[in-house]
Structures are given as structure tokens and as C-alpha cells.
Scaffold this active site. Sequence first.
Site, PDB file in Angstrom:
ATOM      1  N   SER A 172      -1.639  20.530  94.426  1.00  0.00           N
ATOM      2  CA  SER A 172      -1.482  20.635  92.976  1.00  0.00           C
ATOM      3  C   SER A 172      -2.208  19.484  92.290  1.00  0.00           C
ATOM      4  O   SER A 172      -2.424  18.429  92.892  1.00  0.00           O
ATOM      5  CB  SER A 172       0.008  20.560  92.623  1.00  0.00           C
ATOM      6  OG  SER A 172       0.188  20.427  91.220  1.00  0.00           O
ATOM      7  N   TYR A 195       8.655  16.730  93.618  1.00  0.00           N
ATOM      8  CA  TYR A 195       7.622  17.761  93.791  1.00  0.00           C
ATOM      9  C   TYR A 195       6.227  17.143  93.941  1.00  0.00           C
ATOM     10  O   TYR A 195       5.468  17.482  94.854  1.00  0.00           O
ATOM     11  CB  TYR A 195       7.652  18.707  92.588  1.00  0.00           C
ATOM     12  CG  TYR A 195       6.542  19.731  92.565  1.00  0.00           C
ATOM     13  CD1 TYR A 195       6.645  20.907  93.320  1.00  0.00           C
ATOM     14  CD2 TYR A 195       5.390  19.548  91.790  1.00  0.00           C
ATOM     15  CE1 TYR A 195       5.625  21.857  93.297  1.00  0.00           C
ATOM     16  CE2 TYR A 195       4.374  20.488  91.764  1.00  0.00           C
ATOM     17  CZ  TYR A 195       4.500  21.637  92.518  1.00  0.00           C
ATOM     18  OH  TYR A 195       3.494  22.573  92.503  1.00  0.00           O
TER      19      TYR A 195
HETATM   20  P1  NAD Z   1       5.764  31.559  92.600  1.00  0.00           P
HETATM   21  O1  NAD Z   1       7.166  31.262  92.263  1.00  0.00           O
HETATM   22  O2  NAD Z   1       5.244  32.870  92.183  1.00  0.00           O
HETATM   23  O3  NAD Z   1       5.505  31.363  94.144  1.00  0.00           O
HETATM   24  C1  NAD Z   1       6.210  30.447  94.925  1.00  0.00           C
HETATM   25  C2  NAD Z   1       6.780  31.199  96.100  1.00  0.00           C
HETATM   26  O4  NAD Z   1       7.318  30.256  97.029  1.00  0.00           O
HETATM   27  C3  NAD Z   1       7.929  32.122  95.771  1.00  0.00           C
HETATM   28  O5  NAD Z   1       7.480  33.392  95.393  1.00  0.00           O
HETATM   29  C4  NAD Z   1       8.701  32.160  97.073  1.00  0.00           C
HETATM   30  O6  NAD Z   1       8.367  33.311  97.801  1.00  0.00           O
HETATM   31  C5  NAD Z   1       8.200  30.956  97.830  1.00  0.00           C
HETATM   32  N1  NAD Z   1       9.339  30.114  98.211  1.00  0.00           N
HETATM   33  C6  NAD Z   1       9.986  29.193  97.471  1.00  0.00           C
HETATM   34  N2  NAD Z   1      10.996  28.652  98.189  1.00  0.00           N
HETATM   35  C7  NAD Z   1      10.979  29.259  99.414  1.00  0.00           C
HETATM   36  C8  NAD Z   1      11.740  29.138 100.586  1.00  0.00           C
HETATM   37  N3  NAD Z   1      12.745  28.254 100.695  1.00  0.00           N
HETATM   38  N4  NAD Z   1      11.441  29.943 101.637  1.00  0.00           N
HETATM   39  C9  NAD Z   1      10.440  30.836 101.559  1.00  0.00           C
HETATM   40  N5  NAD Z   1       9.649  30.981 100.479  1.00  0.00           N
HETATM   41  C10 NAD Z   1       9.930  30.193  99.412  1.00  0.00           C
HETATM   42  O7  NAD Z   1       4.899  30.375  91.934  1.00  0.00           O
HETATM   43  P2  NAD Z   1       3.378  29.915  92.153  1.00  0.00           P
HETATM   44  O8  NAD Z   1       3.099  29.069  90.971  1.00  0.00           O
HETATM   45  O9  NAD Z   1       2.503  31.041  92.474  1.00  0.00           O
HETATM   46  O10 NAD Z   1       3.498  28.936  93.404  1.00  0.00           O
HETATM   47  C11 NAD Z   1       2.681  29.021  94.545  1.00  0.00           C
HETATM   48  C12 NAD Z   1       2.250  27.630  94.967  1.00  0.00           C
HETATM   49  O11 NAD Z   1       1.412  27.075  93.972  1.00  0.00           O
HETATM   50  C13 NAD Z   1       3.387  26.630  95.150  1.00  0.00           C
HETATM   51  O12 NAD Z   1       3.153  25.860  96.313  1.00  0.00           O
HETATM   52  C14 NAD Z   1       3.279  25.758  93.931  1.00  0.00           C
HETATM   53  O13 NAD Z   1       3.782  24.467  94.167  1.00  0.00           O
HETATM   54  C15 NAD Z   1       1.789  25.749  93.736  1.00  0.00           C
HETATM   55  N6  NAD Z   1       1.323  25.334  92.417  1.00  0.00           N
HETATM   56  C16 NAD Z   1       1.648  26.056  91.315  1.00  0.00           C
HETATM   57  C17 NAD Z   1       1.200  25.636  90.077  1.00  0.00           C
HETATM   58  C18 NAD Z   1       1.539  26.374  88.820  1.00  0.00           C
HETATM   59  O14 NAD Z   1       1.272  25.867  87.737  1.00  0.00           O
HETATM   60  N7  NAD Z   1       2.110  27.557  88.871  1.00  0.00           N
HETATM   61  C19 NAD Z   1       0.412  24.468  89.959  1.00  0.00           C
HETATM   62  C20 NAD Z   1       0.090  23.779  91.118  1.00  0.00           C
HETATM   63  C21 NAD Z   1       0.557  24.207  92.334  1.00  0.00           C
END
Ligand code: NAD
Length: 298
Positions: free
Chosen positions: A190, A203
Site C-alpha cells: 500500500s 495496518y
Molecule cells: P476488499 O475488502 O474488497 O478485499 C479484502 C479481502 O481480504 C476481503 O474481501 C476478504 O476476502 C479478505 N480477508 C480479510 N480478512 C480475511 C481473513 N481473515 N481471512 C481471509 N480473507 C480475509 O478490499 P480491497 O481494498 O480490495 O483490499 C485488497 C488488498 O488491497 C488488501 O490487502 C488491502 O490492504 C490492499 N489495499 C487496499 C487499498 C484501498 O484503498 N482499497 C489501498 C492499498 C492497499
Amino acid sequence: MSRDQYTFTNPAELYADFDPEKQKQPEPGLEAKLHPKPDLGEDTYRGSGRLQGRKALITGADSGIGAATAIAFAREGADVAMSYLPEEEEDAQHVAGIVKEAGVTVLTVPGDLRDAAYCRDLVQQAVDGLGGLDIVVNNGGKQVFQESLTDITDEQFDDTFKTNVYGMFWVTKAALPHLQPGSTIINTTSIQAYQPSEILVDYASTKATINAFTKALAQQLAPKGIRVNAVAPGPIWTVLQVTEGQPQEKIESFGQQTPIGRAGQPAELAPAYVFLASAESSYVAGETLAVTGGSPTP
Ligand code: NAD
Ligand code: MG
């Protein structure tokens, strides 16, 4: 398909009608209930055989960035095993349906990344169900803001590290014996790894860890022909943000502080994962590809 990911467009004007409202869901949240709906590229992503015959495991594949990546991988010709939490079955089935339409094999393997036994079983099921494995995307993640360090319970600290860091370690360790030269591992870090927010201490720390893990392991595995890289998203509109990922007052202006001036959509992340998964990035290892809307990274 009127627009696909290759259409010449002004990126600052893309998604001009995106106008998110305050909303809250309990973790892990359902994309089906998120409004506006994130763009997963379901109507726009056009494949061109870049991952033909490849076999991918993606965690957090039911929604957001993982779901957009699953759809793109499938349209590029890869079979896909999807990991997600059991509570997310509705989102997972929706995405699995879109993946299947691409004519590839899709496997759904719900479970909890905080559980080492699940991580090992997930890899085994992917290997058995797809007939091998050559792409691992560690993308599942937990983000819950707290204004004060004293509000981060030991349980939250543990859960954030277990999900974001231990899950990646367990999945990668179990996958390694199955990965032939040419295989690729991609971890989701991130912008928080470089510009940690004061309210995301736990985080942001996991995301810096993921970056270091990626760069260390990349050097270890490059001589074996396995490339490890990371993607660093900026603010992307996903259900993560409304499950206490951000305070409510930040939802309406989410992403507007970036140079491009808006939040990113999961569909805009998928091409980065495709590039790092495919052989066209053959000389790229230990890299973190920033997809941040122009916010600088080192
Ligand atoms: P999202 O909520 O759609 O996806 C995250 C997924 O993580 C969930 O759908 C779930 O299936 C999985 N998850 C969470 N806890 C879990 C557990 N204990 N066991 C199994 N699965 C679990 O959100 P997203 O934004 O698409 O996130 C995906 C990745 O992107 C993450 O690693 C997040 O940190 C990273 N990220 C997101 C952003 C943002 O702005 N959305 C920015 C930087 C990084
Ligand atoms: Mg989800």
C-alpha cells in the site's frame, strides 16, 4: 464493449460521476451492499492471452482489487482459485460466475487467512483443483482505523498482522514447493508502507512489512526463476473503506487528495497484477509497482 482498458482517455476525467456517500458495514463487508458499486472491469477488461494456461491462486478474490484481478487473469487465460472469508460467499459466487464466463476453471475455497491450517489447505486445494500452481497473489487484508494507539486492542493488532502478514507467509511457504521456474508471486502492499496515516498504525506497519518481505524473498527466489513483486495501491474504492477502514467523514472526499484528484477503481489495479504475473515482466523482481493516482513513492 464501448470502452476497454486500452481506450485513450483523460485519467483525471474517468469515473467523473463517482460520488460516494457515508456508509458503514461490519467487517469483512459485502461489495453487493456497497454504493456506488466499484468498477471491477467486468464490462471493460479485454484479455489478449497474456496468461494463457497459467494457474493462479488469489486471496481476497471475492471483492475489490482481488476480484478485479481474478476477472482480468481469467480473461487473459488463467485458471483461478479464489480465497475469501465464508461470510463473503455472495460476493465470491458473483465474481466466480464472471470468471467462469471467460471459459477457464474457477475454484472457490473459503476460509480464514489467520489460520495456518487453512492457508496450507488452500494451496493444496488450488494445486489439486487446477492441476498445479504458477501464480500466487497475496491480497487478502484487514484495515481498521483507530484514532489512538491505546484504542488498538491486542486482538486487533494480532488480527491485522495475522491476516496481512502471517497469511501471506503461510500461503507463500505452502506454495513454494509447487512453483516451477517462471512462476510469479505478487503481494499487495500500500501507499501506507511509505506514507503511513496516523490512524492506521497497525495496518501501515503490516504494509511496510509486506514490502520488505517481497524484496528479501525476491532476491532469494530470483536465481530459482521465481519472481516476487508487489503492488502498492493508493486510495481505491472498495468495501474495505466502509468497514472502519476510514472514518465516515473521509468517505465522501475519498481519494480527492491524489494528484489525479479522485479515488481509483479496482479495475485500474488489475493490469498491474497482470503485468507482474506474466512473462512480459521477466526482468522485474523485488519491485513495488505504485498505482497511487500520482502520490509519490520512493
Ligand atoms: P476488499 O475488502 O474488497 O478485499 C479484502 C479481502 O481480504 C476481503 O474481501 C476478504 O476476502 C479478505 N480477508 C480479510 N480478512 C480475511 C481473513 N481473515 N481471512 C481471509 N480473507 C480475509 O478490499 P480491497 O481494498 O480490495 O483490499 C485488497 C488488498 O488491497 C488488501 O490487502 C488491502 O490492504 C490492499 N489495499 C487496499 C487499498 C484501498 O484503498 N482499497 C489501498 C492499498 C492497499
Ligand atoms: Mg470481500
